[in-house]
Write an enzyme that holds these catalytic residues in place. Structure first.
Site, mmCIF file in Angstrom:
data_model
loop_
_atom_site.group_PDB
_atom_site.id
_atom_site.type_symbol
_atom_site.label_atom_id
_atom_site.label_comp_id
_atom_site.label_asym_id
_atom_site.label_seq_id
_atom_site.Cartn_x
_atom_site.Cartn_y
_atom_site.Cartn_z
ATOM 1 N N LYS A 1 0.934 -1.292 0.013
ATOM 2 C CA LYS A 1 0.039 0.009 -0.014
ATOM 3 C C LYS A 1 0.948 1.323 0.323
ATOM 4 O O LYS A 1 1.949 1.141 0.300
ATOM 5 C CB LYS A 1 -0.843 -0.090 1.141
ATOM 6 N N TYR B 1 -12.451 -1.852 -3.554
ATOM 7 C CA TYR B 1 -12.738 -2.086 -2.158
ATOM 8 C C TYR B 1 -14.249 -1.908 -2.202
ATOM 9 O O TYR B 1 -14.988 -1.658 -1.201
ATOM 10 C CB TYR B 1 -12.183 -0.905 -1.280
ATOM 11 N N ARG C 1 -2.153 -14.651 4.709
ATOM 12 C CA ARG C 1 -2.798 -13.864 5.783
ATOM 13 C C ARG C 1 -1.999 -13.888 7.092
ATOM 14 O O ARG C 1 -2.053 -12.877 7.805
ATOM 15 C CB ARG C 1 -4.193 -14.332 5.932
ATOM 16 N N THR D 1 -5.351 -6.958 10.812
ATOM 17 C CA THR D 1 -5.497 -5.764 10.244
ATOM 18 C C THR D 1 -5.222 -4.648 10.882
ATOM 19 O O THR D 1 -4.260 -3.612 10.466
ATOM 20 C CB THR D 1 -6.924 -5.509 9.972
ATOM 21 N N ARG E 1 2.687 -6.509 8.912
ATOM 22 C CA ARG E 1 1.931 -5.333 9.320
ATOM 23 C C ARG E 1 2.692 -4.955 10.925
ATOM 24 O O ARG E 1 2.518 -3.757 11.160
ATOM 25 C CB ARG E 1 0.395 -5.645 9.642
ATOM 26 N N ASN F 1 -2.031 0.269 6.696
ATOM 27 C CA ASN F 1 -1.430 -0.948 7.182
ATOM 28 C C ASN F 1 -0.551 -1.749 6.299
ATOM 29 O O ASN F 1 -0.526 -3.015 6.366
ATOM 30 C CB ASN F 1 -2.413 -1.727 7.760
ATOM 31 N N HIS G 1 -2.109 -5.358 1.578
ATOM 32 C CA HIS G 1 -3.348 -6.057 1.471
ATOM 33 C C HIS G 1 -3.053 -7.356 1.075
ATOM 34 O O HIS G 1 -2.134 -7.809 0.720
ATOM 35 C CB HIS G 1 -4.129 -5.367 0.300
ATOM 36 N N GLU H 1 -9.675 -10.415 -7.440
ATOM 37 C CA GLU H 1 -8.468 -9.303 -7.490
ATOM 38 C C GLU H 1 -7.499 -9.616 -8.087
ATOM 39 O O GLU H 1 -6.677 -8.451 -8.722
ATOM 40 C CB GLU H 1 -8.301 -9.303 -5.828
HETATM 41 P P1 ADP Z 1 -7.981 -6.761 5.825
HETATM 42 O O1 ADP Z 1 -7.049 -5.852 4.988
HETATM 43 O O2 ADP Z 1 -7.033 -7.261 6.956
HETATM 44 O O3 ADP Z 1 -8.648 -7.842 4.982
HETATM 45 P P2 ADP Z 1 -10.525 -5.434 5.984
HETATM 46 O O4 ADP Z 1 -11.025 -6.112 4.906
HETATM 47 O O5 ADP Z 1 -11.341 -5.624 7.172
HETATM 48 O O6 ADP Z 1 -9.003 -6.042 6.564
HETATM 49 O O7 ADP Z 1 -10.328 -3.952 5.527
HETATM 50 C C1 ADP Z 1 -9.754 -3.477 4.455
HETATM 51 C C2 ADP Z 1 -8.962 -2.292 4.580
HETATM 52 O O8 ADP Z 1 -9.736 -1.093 5.136
HETATM 53 C C3 ADP Z 1 -7.958 -2.511 5.827
HETATM 54 O O9 ADP Z 1 -6.867 -3.325 5.503
HETATM 55 C C4 ADP Z 1 -7.570 -1.168 6.264
HETATM 56 O O10 ADP Z 1 -6.603 -0.556 5.308
HETATM 57 C C5 ADP Z 1 -8.925 -0.515 6.235
HETATM 58 N N1 ADP Z 1 -9.739 -0.669 7.520
HETATM 59 C C6 ADP Z 1 -10.317 -1.675 8.068
HETATM 60 N N2 ADP Z 1 -10.859 -1.240 9.116
HETATM 61 C C7 ADP Z 1 -10.468 -0.057 9.379
HETATM 62 C C8 ADP Z 1 -10.933 0.832 10.262
HETATM 63 N N3 ADP Z 1 -11.447 0.328 11.466
HETATM 64 N N4 ADP Z 1 -10.516 2.455 10.301
HETATM 65 C C9 ADP Z 1 -9.820 2.792 9.094
HETATM 66 N N5 ADP Z 1 -9.555 1.885 7.936
HETATM 67 C C10 ADP Z 1 -10.044 0.583 8.135
HETATM 68 MG MG MG Z 2 -10.132 -7.847 3.767
#
Ligand code: ADP
Ligand code: MG
Length: 141
Positions: A10, A50, A86, A92, A103, A113, A116, A127
């Site tokens: 990212k 997204y 993962r 996350t 991370r 973070n 992805h 994707e």
């Molecule tokens: P992951 O990337 O671990 O699969 P998610 O699919 O739940 O997590 O969320 C997608 C992305 O959205 C996260 O990687 C992060 O960049 C962002 N995100 C998720 N939850 C939050 C939050 N509470 N506040 C801000 N950004 C968030």
């Molecule tokens: Mg996700």
């Protein structure tokens, strides 16, 4: 395709100039790079990527962040790729991520973070097709 997953380095991690270190962690964990590029997302493209999160309160912030600089999408190959990647990236929220995960080492916050990772084989395929042509995805092994 169950042996592939889609990773994205990212904008926060690209800005920190740690792409090489992150790719080294992927390789050390046994992943092979199938396809990789550096690109920059428009708001429309990040919004589409997204789309599943569009009702979430952080959606606008997430889309703006993903457009804030270049990203590096990568198709990774390894047995059990989705789950193992993962595990390599960690939770996350970096505050909850295990020691030694990408991370934990490189993420600043739950939003910014570093990386992805696809959450299922089905989404890994969707994707991967989002960023790479069929020709980009030929088996190079
Ligand atoms: P992951 O990337 O671990 O699969 P998610 O699919 O739940 O997590 O969320 C997608 C992305 O959205 C996260 O990687 C992060 O960049 C962002 N995100 C998720 N939850 C939050 C939050 N509470 N506040 C801000 N950004 C968030
Ligand atoms: Mg996700």
């Amino acid at each position: 395709m169950s042996n592939r997953t889609l990773a994205i380095i990212k904008p926060d991690a690209v800005k920190k100039n740690v792409c090489g270190k992150i790719i080294a962690m992927m390789e050390e964990a046994g992943f092979k790079v199938v396809a990789m590029k550096k690109t920059r997302l428009t708001k429309a493209v990040a919004g589409a990527f997204y789309e599943v999160h569009k009702e979430r309160p952080f959606y606008g912030e997430l889309v703006d962040f993903m457009c804030s600089g270049p990203v590096v999408p990568i198709i990774l190959e390894k047995e059990n790729a989705v789950a193992d990647y993962r595990t390599l990236i960690g939770a996350t929220d970096p505050a909850e991520a295990e020691e030694g995960t990408i991370r934990k080492l490189y993420a600043d916050s739950k939003g910014e973070n570093a990386v992805h990772g696809s959450d299922s084989d089905e989404n890994a395929a969707i994707e991967s097709n989002f960023f790479f042509s069929r020709q980009d995805q030929v088996n190079l092994a």
